[in-house]
Scaffold this active site. Structure first.
Site, PDB file in Angstrom:
ATOM      1  N   HIS A 125       0.843  -1.206   0.000  1.00  0.00           N
ATOM      2  CA  HIS A 125       0.000   0.000   0.000  1.00  0.00           C
ATOM      3  C   HIS A 125       0.883   1.264   0.000  1.00  0.00           C
ATOM      4  CE1 HIS A 125      -2.832  -2.820   2.218  1.00  0.00           C
ATOM      5  NE2 HIS A 125      -3.582  -2.406   1.220  1.00  0.00           N
ATOM      6  N   GLN A 163      -8.992  -7.362 -10.206  1.00  0.00           N
ATOM      7  CA  GLN A 163      -9.621  -6.129  -9.700  1.00  0.00           C
ATOM      8  C   GLN A 163      -9.184  -4.926 -10.550  1.00  0.00           C
ATOM      9  OE1 GLN A 163     -10.089  -4.929  -5.419  1.00  0.00           O
ATOM     10  NE2 GLN A 163      -8.219  -3.789  -5.811  1.00  0.00           N
ATOM     11  N   ARG A 217      -3.993 -10.244   4.306  1.00  0.00           N
ATOM     12  CA  ARG A 217      -4.445 -11.569   4.744  1.00  0.00           C
ATOM     13  C   ARG A 217      -3.280 -12.484   5.134  1.00  0.00           C
ATOM     14  NH1 ARG A 217      -8.975 -10.549   0.901  1.00  0.00           N
ATOM     15  NH2 ARG A 217     -10.834 -10.459   2.199  1.00  0.00           N
TER      16      ARG A 217
HETATM   17  O1  PAF Z   1      -7.969  -3.592  -2.981  1.00  0.00           O
HETATM   18  C1  PAF Z   1      -8.634  -3.205  -1.996  1.00  0.00           C
HETATM   19  O2  PAF Z   1      -8.104  -2.963  -0.909  1.00  0.00           O
HETATM   20  C2  PAF Z   1     -10.132  -3.008  -2.149  1.00  0.00           C
HETATM   21  O3  PAF Z   1     -10.690  -3.980  -2.974  1.00  0.00           O
HETATM   22  C3  PAF Z   1     -10.514  -1.596  -2.614  1.00  0.00           C
HETATM   23  C4  PAF Z   1      -9.995  -1.304  -4.012  1.00  0.00           C
HETATM   24  C5  PAF Z   1      -9.977  -0.563  -1.653  1.00  0.00           C
HETATM   25  C6  PAF Z   1     -12.038  -1.466  -2.657  1.00  0.00           C
HETATM   26  O4  PAF Z   1     -12.605  -1.676  -1.412  1.00  0.00           O
END
Ligand code: PAF
Length: 282
Positions: free
Chosen positions: A37, A155, A189
């Protein structure tokens, strides 16, 4: 760093930035931040004047038997990491505001096709939940660009398709996966893994690397290769959900001429579902 939980002050500060001609990069997260992140935030800082990060554990993207309640929440620690990196605004909306008419009545965004395959087949409704919250967050933050990790490759493709299909006015950046020293893809996780499972976990990436090498060296018997990898992972203690070789853009099975592939896998170690992927350019 300013923390904002309500939409009105967020819109106000957003308007101010616009008047000042500033560009805004957005990094949506569900918190429990790790180096992956933080790397997204660093990339965002390099591309824009202002960085907004959100932390919201989105109930709409969790299935009924999934880990919504136990999902790790580490707000104070996350705040300190983001402040240290120079994030301008941390947006922490409340579920009651985000889904003010209730989850059942919520209007949703669905990206057909891409949302139903691979992870979407194992987690029905998951990508609808992701697309819906990301669309809502984009509407609230109104960024010029947004950053997502390639670890969640499907995603990323779902979000890119949503942005194209709904003519959204922002640029989506995919950022390469950050890994532990032993190759395990960083993920919130990973904390669920026991010590023994943690030792085994890097085998998932090793299998992907093996497949990548084989395909790059000319193997085209994909189903044989995938079955081998599945067996190897099962023998070492994984419960494999899927392991697939797909076309990068469509995530469909690749045609003979395709040169940009991605190998994606999801597998359980105990109760923990790990996902990973690796790209192959021929
Ligand atoms: O990847 C994530 O952490 C989530 O799927 C996101 C993009 C913040 C949406 O809740």
């Amino acid at each position: 760093m300013q923390q904002i939980s309500d939409i009105t002050p967020l819109r106000e500060i957003r308007r101010q930035w616009q008047l000042e001609g500033k560009t805004i990069a957005f990094v949506p997260t569900m918190g429990n931040l790790h180096q992956g992140h933080l790397h997204l935030v660093e990339q965002a800082k390099q591309h824009a004047d202002i960085v907004v990060t959100s932390i919201f554990v989105n109930p709409l993207q969790f299935g009924p038997d999934e880990d919504l309640d136990s999902y790790p929440r580490t707000m104070e620690q996350d705040k300190a990491s983001l402040a240290e990196l120079g994030v301008d605004v941390l947006f922490t909306p409340h579920a009651a505001d985000i889904y003010s008419r209730g989850l059942e009545k919520q209007t949703f965004v669905e990206v057909p096709g891409l949302s139903y395959m691979i992870c979407g087949a194992s987690r029905p409704g998951h990508f609808r939940g992701v697309a819906t919250i990301v669309c809502k967050l984009f509407n609230m933050v109104q960024p010029n660009m947004a950053f997502f990790g390639e670890k969640d490759f499907q995603q990323l493709q779902v979000i890119k398709a949503m942005v194209t299909d709904l003519s959204m006015n922002l640029q989506i950046f995919g950022v390469p996966t950050v890994r532990e020293k032993d190759g395990l893809a960083m993920s919130s996780r990973n904390h669920y893994l026991s010590e023994e499972e943690r030792q085994l976990a890097p085998s998932l990436y090793q299998s992907l690397q093996y497949l990548q090498h084989a395909v790059e060296n000319g193997r085209r018997d994909f189903s044989v290769l995938l079955n081998q990898a599945k067996k190897q992972l099962s023998d070492s203690g994984f419960n494999v959900d899927y392991i697939e070789i797909r076309s990068v853009d469509t995530l469909l099975s690749p045609g003979h001429e395709e040169t940009e592939l991605v190998i994606l896998a999801a597998a359980f170690l105990g109760k923990t579902r790990l996902i990973d992927n690796i790209q192959v350019r021929l």
